[in-house]
Scaffold this motif. Structure first.
Motif, mmCIF file in Angstrom:
data_model
loop_
_atom_site.group_PDB
_atom_site.id
_atom_site.type_symbol
_atom_site.label_atom_id
_atom_site.label_comp_id
_atom_site.label_asym_id
_atom_site.label_seq_id
_atom_site.Cartn_x
_atom_site.Cartn_y
_atom_site.Cartn_z
ATOM 1 N N GLY A 298 -89.305 -34.454 -24.923
ATOM 2 C CA GLY A 298 -88.825 -35.878 -24.954
ATOM 3 C C GLY A 298 -88.174 -35.924 -26.584
ATOM 4 O O GLY A 298 -87.702 -36.683 -26.735
ATOM 5 N N HIS A 299 -88.455 -35.172 -27.367
ATOM 6 C CA HIS A 299 -87.948 -35.118 -28.823
ATOM 7 C C HIS A 299 -87.145 -33.978 -29.170
ATOM 8 O O HIS A 299 -86.997 -33.675 -30.345
ATOM 9 N N SER A 300 -86.608 -33.397 -28.141
ATOM 10 C CA SER A 300 -86.031 -32.057 -28.433
ATOM 11 C C SER A 300 -84.434 -32.454 -28.466
ATOM 12 O O SER A 300 -83.944 -33.216 -27.473
ATOM 13 N N ALA A 301 -83.654 -32.117 -29.420
ATOM 14 C CA ALA A 301 -82.289 -32.594 -29.555
ATOM 15 C C ALA A 301 -81.581 -32.018 -28.357
ATOM 16 O O ALA A 301 -81.793 -30.897 -27.740
ATOM 17 N N ASN A 302 -80.385 -32.680 -27.928
ATOM 18 C CA ASN A 302 -79.430 -32.274 -26.979
ATOM 19 C C ASN A 302 -78.282 -31.491 -27.478
ATOM 20 O O ASN A 302 -77.347 -30.996 -27.002
ATOM 21 N N THR A 303 -78.135 -31.555 -29.078
ATOM 22 C CA THR A 303 -77.215 -31.056 -29.664
ATOM 23 C C THR A 303 -77.365 -29.616 -30.239
ATOM 24 O O THR A 303 -76.339 -28.595 -30.450
ATOM 25 N N LEU A 304 -78.324 -29.247 -30.362
ATOM 26 C CA LEU A 304 -78.810 -27.878 -30.688
ATOM 27 C C LEU A 304 -80.185 -27.717 -30.139
ATOM 28 O O LEU A 304 -81.142 -28.329 -29.782
ATOM 29 N N SER A 305 -80.366 -26.095 -29.913
ATOM 30 C CA SER A 305 -81.884 -25.843 -29.595
ATOM 31 C C SER A 305 -82.488 -24.798 -30.541
ATOM 32 O O SER A 305 -81.647 -24.182 -31.435
ATOM 33 N N ALA A 306 -83.806 -24.816 -30.846
ATOM 34 C CA ALA A 306 -84.275 -23.994 -31.872
ATOM 35 C C ALA A 306 -85.559 -23.140 -31.086
ATOM 36 O O ALA A 306 -86.638 -23.467 -31.207
ATOM 37 N N PRO A 307 -85.080 -21.888 -30.275
ATOM 38 C CA PRO A 307 -85.927 -21.095 -29.783
ATOM 39 C C PRO A 307 -86.618 -20.297 -30.789
ATOM 40 O O PRO A 307 -86.053 -19.708 -31.706
ATOM 41 N N ARG A 308 -87.949 -19.905 -30.488
ATOM 42 C CA ARG A 308 -88.822 -18.867 -31.215
ATOM 43 C C ARG A 308 -88.570 -17.526 -30.835
ATOM 44 O O ARG A 308 -88.238 -17.420 -29.686
ATOM 45 N N TYR A 309 -88.457 -16.665 -31.850
ATOM 46 C CA TYR A 309 -88.432 -15.381 -31.298
ATOM 47 C C TYR A 309 -89.706 -14.868 -30.408
ATOM 48 O O TYR A 309 -90.614 -15.299 -31.046
ATOM 49 N N PRO A 310 -89.583 -13.958 -29.495
ATOM 50 C CA PRO A 310 -90.428 -13.504 -28.718
ATOM 51 C C PRO A 310 -91.607 -12.746 -29.892
ATOM 52 O O PRO A 310 -90.842 -11.999 -30.916
ATOM 53 N N ASP A 311 -92.889 -12.377 -29.439
ATOM 54 C CA ASP A 311 -93.650 -11.602 -30.363
ATOM 55 C C ASP A 311 -92.879 -10.095 -30.372
ATOM 56 O O ASP A 311 -92.615 -9.729 -29.381
ATOM 57 N N GLY A 312 -93.047 -9.466 -31.875
ATOM 58 C CA GLY A 312 -92.576 -8.278 -31.523
ATOM 59 C C GLY A 312 -91.099 -8.059 -31.905
ATOM 60 O O GLY A 312 -90.759 -6.901 -32.127
ATOM 61 N N ILE A 313 -90.308 -9.094 -31.793
ATOM 62 C CA ILE A 313 -88.893 -8.979 -31.895
ATOM 63 C C ILE A 313 -88.425 -9.310 -33.294
ATOM 64 O O ILE A 313 -88.839 -10.564 -33.611
ATOM 65 N N ALA A 314 -87.781 -8.495 -33.901
ATOM 66 C CA ALA A 314 -87.127 -8.815 -35.239
ATOM 67 C C ALA A 314 -85.968 -9.610 -35.106
ATOM 68 O O ALA A 314 -85.166 -9.343 -34.871
ATOM 69 N N GLY A 315 -86.020 -10.687 -35.875
ATOM 70 C CA GLY A 315 -85.063 -11.815 -35.757
ATOM 71 C C GLY A 315 -83.557 -11.307 -36.001
ATOM 72 O O GLY A 315 -82.695 -11.446 -35.453
ATOM 73 N N ILE A 362 -77.720 -13.525 -25.534
ATOM 74 C CA ILE A 362 -79.092 -13.721 -25.822
ATOM 75 C C ILE A 362 -79.894 -12.748 -25.249
ATOM 76 O O ILE A 362 -80.650 -11.965 -25.543
ATOM 77 N N GLU A 363 -79.420 -12.722 -23.662
ATOM 78 C CA GLU A 363 -80.339 -11.686 -22.822
ATOM 79 C C GLU A 363 -79.913 -10.229 -23.178
ATOM 80 O O GLU A 363 -80.925 -9.579 -22.981
ATOM 81 N N THR A 364 -78.458 -10.206 -23.526
ATOM 82 C CA THR A 364 -78.168 -8.553 -23.724
ATOM 83 C C THR A 364 -79.010 -8.182 -24.951
ATOM 84 O O THR A 364 -79.487 -7.251 -24.873
ATOM 85 N N GLY A 365 -79.095 -9.313 -26.022
ATOM 86 C CA GLY A 365 -79.655 -9.107 -27.335
ATOM 87 C C GLY A 365 -81.199 -8.746 -27.205
ATOM 88 O O GLY A 365 -81.552 -7.501 -27.483
ATOM 89 N N LEU A 366 -81.939 -9.294 -26.211
ATOM 90 C CA LEU A 366 -83.302 -9.356 -25.992
ATOM 91 C C LEU A 366 -83.611 -8.102 -25.265
ATOM 92 O O LEU A 366 -84.569 -7.329 -25.557
ATOM 93 N N HIS A 367 -82.545 -7.797 -24.346
ATOM 94 C CA HIS A 367 -82.805 -6.455 -23.341
ATOM 95 C C HIS A 367 -82.778 -5.209 -24.547
ATOM 96 O O HIS A 367 -83.596 -4.316 -24.409
ATOM 97 N N GLN A 368 -81.641 -5.367 -25.226
ATOM 98 C CA GLN A 368 -81.601 -4.323 -26.443
ATOM 99 C C GLN A 368 -82.625 -4.095 -27.205
ATOM 100 O O GLN A 368 -82.877 -3.122 -27.766
ATOM 101 N N CYS A 369 -83.306 -5.139 -27.506
ATOM 102 C CA CYS A 369 -84.432 -5.135 -28.485
ATOM 103 C C CYS A 369 -85.848 -4.358 -27.478
ATOM 104 O O CYS A 369 -86.792 -4.774 -28.317
#
Ligand code: PMP
Length: 389
Positions: A298-315, A362-369
């Motif tokens: 309900g208070h998440s913007a529609n103009t951008l998203s801010a996902p958290r990195y999964p544990d163990g993944i270097a940003g 993002i999927e490609t990056g996560l997979h490669q990480c």
């Protein structure tokens, strides 16, 4: 292969070709009849985009911070009390800024990822004597959205001037400035307005113009003083030549084209498109198992998203892999959690295919990480939302 990247940061964004063409056109005089007409039309179109038919528009050379500075410089007098509602870095910016003009500033600050509790704001306003209140519609450092209707209505009821930072919201999020009684809405060109960086835009209610005219002390900022610019804006709207400081001629031409495109799409349709894109991005992130900085939809913007990195993944590693896959995303900005999350801009000219490309990268990056997930699940989830399934 053609070297082509997709810019999906929360501003600057990808721009429409017609807008970019205006920047490459021969520059004309800022007092030529053609340009006067373009400037005048851009001012008129701003009223439609901000939904503020009787407000005073200003188009200045500068970035969003100059628009914030202009609002503060013109409305604050030394000793005025100001209430700053902060949901992140850009809310906090107002504390320092208004203080520079002599305001006594109180800050209502939400926890990172949460929005403003208006009961707290109401109670604070009841302590009396506030002249100004600021809020950040979408704080780009957290992707948290504040309810601008509650903000404007509370300001009107309390007789407090309201300044809304709409840098990451105007022309993307639902905003009815005049109906909701918001005195100043400010933005910059490079986000959902859809024009490369360089223009600061303000829309000022007649109530705020009266407050500015009734000042007892001179505006403590030479360039941003509305006294310098009001005659210029009025002259352009009256289709007459005028000069105080040189306007960014090509950017104003580009702005007029973009505002025309925005109004042709229709404000409701445009806000609906941003809502759909925001929903699709959130669905993708959820399918990939990524939490977001905003704690509630309900208070998440529609103009951008801010996902958290999964544990163990270097940003840094993930973002560089996403970049290698052809999409440029932004890192974290809020100092308390900077290394814990990244940001995806999806506003303005962002097409459904752009979002799918970003999720794919993002999927490609996560997979490669080495992150474990169902390849394609994020794209599929976004796609389901986009096709209305
Ligand atoms: N407010 C918000 C919400 C923003 O996102 C930004 C820029 N990211 C600003 C203010 C400052 O704008 P600029 O960088 O154009 O000065």
């Amino acid at each position: 292969m053609k070297d082509r990247t997709l810019l999906m940061i929360p501003g600057p964004i990808e721009f429409e070709p017609q807008v970019l063409q205006a920047l490459g056109a021969p520059t004309t005089s800022h007092v030529s009849p053609d340009f006067i007409d373009v400037f005048g039309q851009a001012l008129e179109r701003m009223r439609g985009v901000f939904c503020a038919p009787s407000a005073q528009p200003f188009i200045l050379v500068g970035s969003g911070t100059l628009a914030m500075d202009a609002a503060g410089a013109n409305l604050v007098e030394p000793g005025d009390r100001a209430l700053v509602l902060s949901t992140g870095v850009f809310g906090d910016r107002f504390e320092d800024l208004l203080g520079r003009y002599g305001a006594e500033v109180t800050v209502v600050r939400s926890a990172v990822g949460q929005t403003i509790d208006f009961d707290v704001v109401k109670a604070e306003l009841e302590t009396g004597s506030y002249k100004i209140m600021t809020a950040t519609h979408v704080d780009t450092s957290t992707a948290v959205r504040v309810d601008p209707q509650l903000f404007g209505e509370l300001g009107s009821q309390s007789g407090v001037l309201t300044i809304l930072d709409g840098v990451c919201s105007v022309a993307g999020e639902n905003l009815l400035q005049e109906q909701w009684g918001i005195d100043v809405v400010l933005t910059a060109s490079q986000k959902a307005i859809g024009v490369p960086p360089g223009l600061a835009l303000l829309m000022v209610s007649q109530r705020a113009m009266r407050a500015w005219k009734a000042r007892k002390s001179p505006v403590g900022n030479y360039y941003a003083d509305w006294g310098q610019w009001l005659p210029i804006m009025q002259a352009y709207e009256a289709r007459k030549p005028s000069y105080f400081a040189t306007p960014a001629v090509n950017l104003v031409c580009a702005l007029n084209i973009s505002l025309g495109q925005i109004l042709a799409e229709g404000m409701q349709a445009r806000v609906g498109r941003h809502q759909l894109t925001g929903d699709a991005c959130r669905a993708a992130l959820a399918a990939l198992g990524l939490a977001t900085v905003p704690t509630r939809v309900g208070h998440s913007a529609n103009t951008l998203s801010a996902p958290r990195y999964p544990d163990g993944i270097a940003g840094v590693d993930l973002l560089s892999k996403i970049r290698a896959a052809g999409v440029i995303l932004a890192g974290g900005l809020h100092p308390a959690i900077r290394s814990e999350y990244f940001r995806i801009g999806h506003m303005g000219a962002t097409r459904p295919g752009d979002l799918l490309a970003a999720v794919g990268a993002i999927e490609t990056g996560l997979h490669q990480c080495g992150y474990s997930f169902d390849l394609g699940s994020g794209v599929a989830a976004a796609q389901r939302v986009l096709v209305g399934g």
